[in-house]
Design a protein around this motif. Structure first.
Motif, mmCIF file in Angstrom:
data_model
loop_
_atom_site.group_PDB
_atom_site.id
_atom_site.type_symbol
_atom_site.label_atom_id
_atom_site.label_comp_id
_atom_site.label_asym_id
_atom_site.label_seq_id
_atom_site.Cartn_x
_atom_site.Cartn_y
_atom_site.Cartn_z
ATOM 1 N N UNK A 61 0.860 -1.178 0.000
ATOM 2 C CA UNK A 61 0.000 0.000 0.000
ATOM 3 C C UNK A 61 0.900 1.233 0.000
ATOM 4 N N UNK A 62 0.619 2.150 -0.921
ATOM 5 C CA UNK A 62 1.446 3.335 -1.085
ATOM 6 C C UNK A 62 0.653 4.597 -0.760
ATOM 7 N N UNK A 63 1.297 5.529 -0.075
ATOM 8 C CA UNK A 63 0.711 6.846 0.210
ATOM 9 C C UNK A 63 1.853 7.780 0.577
ATOM 10 N N UNK A 64 1.594 9.074 0.504
ATOM 11 C CA UNK A 64 2.628 10.035 0.888
ATOM 12 C C UNK A 64 2.015 11.424 0.936
ATOM 13 N N UNK A 65 2.847 12.400 1.299
ATOM 14 C CA UNK A 65 2.435 13.790 1.236
ATOM 15 C C UNK A 65 1.628 14.254 2.427
ATOM 16 N N UNK A 66 0.770 15.239 2.171
ATOM 17 C CA UNK A 66 0.007 15.893 3.224
ATOM 18 C C UNK A 66 -0.843 14.911 4.016
ATOM 19 N N UNK A 67 -1.436 13.925 3.338
ATOM 20 C CA UNK A 67 -2.290 12.960 4.034
ATOM 21 C C UNK A 67 -1.571 12.215 5.139
ATOM 22 N N UNK A 68 -0.290 11.937 4.944
ATOM 23 C CA UNK A 68 0.485 11.240 5.970
ATOM 24 C C UNK A 68 0.779 12.166 7.143
ATOM 25 N N UNK A 69 1.024 13.455 6.854
ATOM 26 C CA UNK A 69 1.218 14.421 7.941
ATOM 27 C C UNK A 69 -0.062 14.562 8.765
ATOM 28 N N UNK A 70 -1.193 14.585 8.075
ATOM 29 C CA UNK A 70 -2.462 14.708 8.773
ATOM 30 C C UNK A 70 -2.740 13.467 9.615
ATOM 31 N N UNK A 71 -2.281 12.314 9.159
ATOM 32 C CA UNK A 71 -2.417 11.104 9.970
ATOM 33 C C UNK A 71 -1.738 11.286 11.327
ATOM 34 N N UNK A 72 -0.576 11.940 11.326
ATOM 35 C CA UNK A 72 0.102 12.246 12.600
ATOM 36 C C UNK A 72 -0.753 13.160 13.468
#
Length: 452
Positions: free
Chosen positions: A268-279
């Motif tokens: 599963x791949x993801x990156x960028x703003x969405x990953x920061x928002x996950x934090x």
């Protein structure tokens, strides 16, 4: 009460509403239009010239509701900005990311107005942004008049709120963007069951009739089954998502499926703003309990960064499940590039899980017929459309029937329609006139002043 829709084009765009209650002046939201650029993307603030605002309330942190807030505050140097506590934890990150996007667009497209504001400006306004708990009444004194407001959970995304306002003997309720259904990471809206003098309501899904069998649970199962079938035939899956809310919701769905051995073994791949928002969601969960999402979900799924060597029109270097923004496939985003890479092959799938404006690339893909030519103009890629394209009813907005029922039980004397394209508003106007014949239904023309 006086009201002006500051969103110059109406519809869904630079959402911003000016309301005057006696001598109390407030603005609800201050967004940017997602399909426009430069100053054209911002609300028209001319009606506020000479007006000293007493208060700004933010319903939630999607950019079509907050993206022009620094512009609004330039000419309102003392006005406070109120939002929920989760929104307060999100808003600076969202605005800083908006600056980054605008700087990049200026460099790539030569948009002279960009950036509309700077990182330093966001830092300067930060002390004026206040978080307020859900369901707690607060009196607020303006220059002359007072109001009392309550922020109610609106579902949609973490931090979203409906706004209840009392002014003298008048009761006003603004739904903001709302979802009554429970999401995997968030409870549904919990709006007051009460009679209101005026109801301001969103109309996003006014032309969307949900089939009875397409429950949210059914659609989640169908999504997982589509992913499995795609991976098993050697293809990759693209799930275009909004970075705030939708990406984390999809990750939680995938996490549940894998936990119960329902999801195929694939990266599963993801990156960028969405990953920061996950934090940030992880922090919100620990501090407020307003969201059911932790970093453990990403850790368990072993989410990897989206490869940087993905090229438009070329097969991705690794087979997998790509959960990337933007949700509507705006040009030059990872989802746009990946779509151009997957669209020509029947082994791949593109799975839409949220609202897609018909005029965006995502909307055009949903409307296209399999086998017809499709042009990704910005990438200079033209393909014959052969991939599987599916739409899943996992929207962050309430079904039209649910909103209609809420309006009817509120027995308002006046109803103001917002946040919807003209056909969506027209459906609500017709239904409301039938079910609430004594109510005044208003579909405001942008920038015109109404007495409600």
């Amino acid at each position: 009460m006086k009201l002006i829709d500051l969103n110059g084009d109406g519809g869904i765009g630079a959402n911003s509403l000016y309301i005057q209650l006696g001598d109390f002046h407030l603005v609800i939201d201050s967004g940017l239009h997602p399909k426009k650029s430069g100053r054209d993307a911002a609300p028209n603030l001319r009606p506020l010239q000479g007006v000293k605002l007493d208060l700004i309330i933010i319903t939630h942190c999607h950019l079509d509701h907050i993206g022009s807030l620094p512009l609004l505050l330039r000419n309102q140097p003392d006005v406070p900005v109120i939002m929920t506590q989760p929104s307060r934890m999100l808003i600076e990150r969202m605005l800083h990311n908006s600056v980054n996007v605008m700087v990049r667009e200026r460099e790539e497209k030569g948009t002279a107005d960009y950036p509309l504001f700077t990182h330093e400006e966001i830092d300067r306004i930060a002390p004026r942004l206040y978080g307020h708990p859900y369901n707690h009444a607060k009196k607020f004194s303006g220059a002359k008049d007072d109001i009392e407001f309550i922020l109610h959970p609106a579902g949609h995304i973490p931090g979203a709120a409906g706004v209840e306002i009392h002014h003298k003997n008048r009761r006003l309720f603004i739904t903001g963007d709302v979802l009554f259904n429970v999401q995997r990471i968030l409870a549904g809206a919990m709006f007051p069951k009460a009679k209101f003098d005026t109801l301001v309501m969103e109309t996003t899904r006014g032309v969307t009739e949900r089939a009875a069998e397409k429950t949210r649970s059914f659609e989640m199962i169908r999504l997982v089954e589509t992913i499995n079938a795609t991976i098993e035939r050697g293809g990759s899956v693209l799930i275009p998502v909004f970075a705030l809310g939708r990406m984390q919701e999809i990750m939680a769905i995938l996490h549940d499926a894998r936990k119960f051995n329902k999801l195929v073994d694939a990266p599963i791949f993801a990156s960028g703003l969405g990953m920061d928002i996950a934090d940030l969601f992880d922090q919100i969960a620990k501090k407020t309990g307003a969201v059911h999402f932790t970093r453990t979900i990403l850790k368990d799924l072993q989410v990897r960064k989206t490869p940087r060597d993905i090229k438009a029109g070329k097969e991705p270097p690794q087979q997998g499940i790509y959960v990337v923004s933007s949700g509507m496939m705006v040009e030059k985003t990872p989802s746009y590039t990946l779509a151009s890479a997957l669209a020509a092959s029947p082994k791949h799938s593109i799975c839409f899980v949220g609202y897609c404006d018909p005029e965006t690339v995502g909307g055009a893909l949903l409307a296209a017929e399999k086998g017809e030519p499709f042009l990704f103009a910005d990438a200079n890629v033209k393909v014959k459309l052969r991939c599987q394209i599916e739409r899943f009813e996992l929207s962050g907005h309430a079904d039209r029937e649910e909103l209609l029922d809420y309006a009817v039980q509120s027995h308002p004397r006046s109803i103001v329609l917002t946040h919807g394209d003209p056909p969506a508003r027209a459906w609500f106007a017709e239904q409301l006139k039938e079910k609430l014949p004594k109510a005044k239904v208003l579909d405001p023309v942008p920038l015109q002043t109404y007495t409600v």
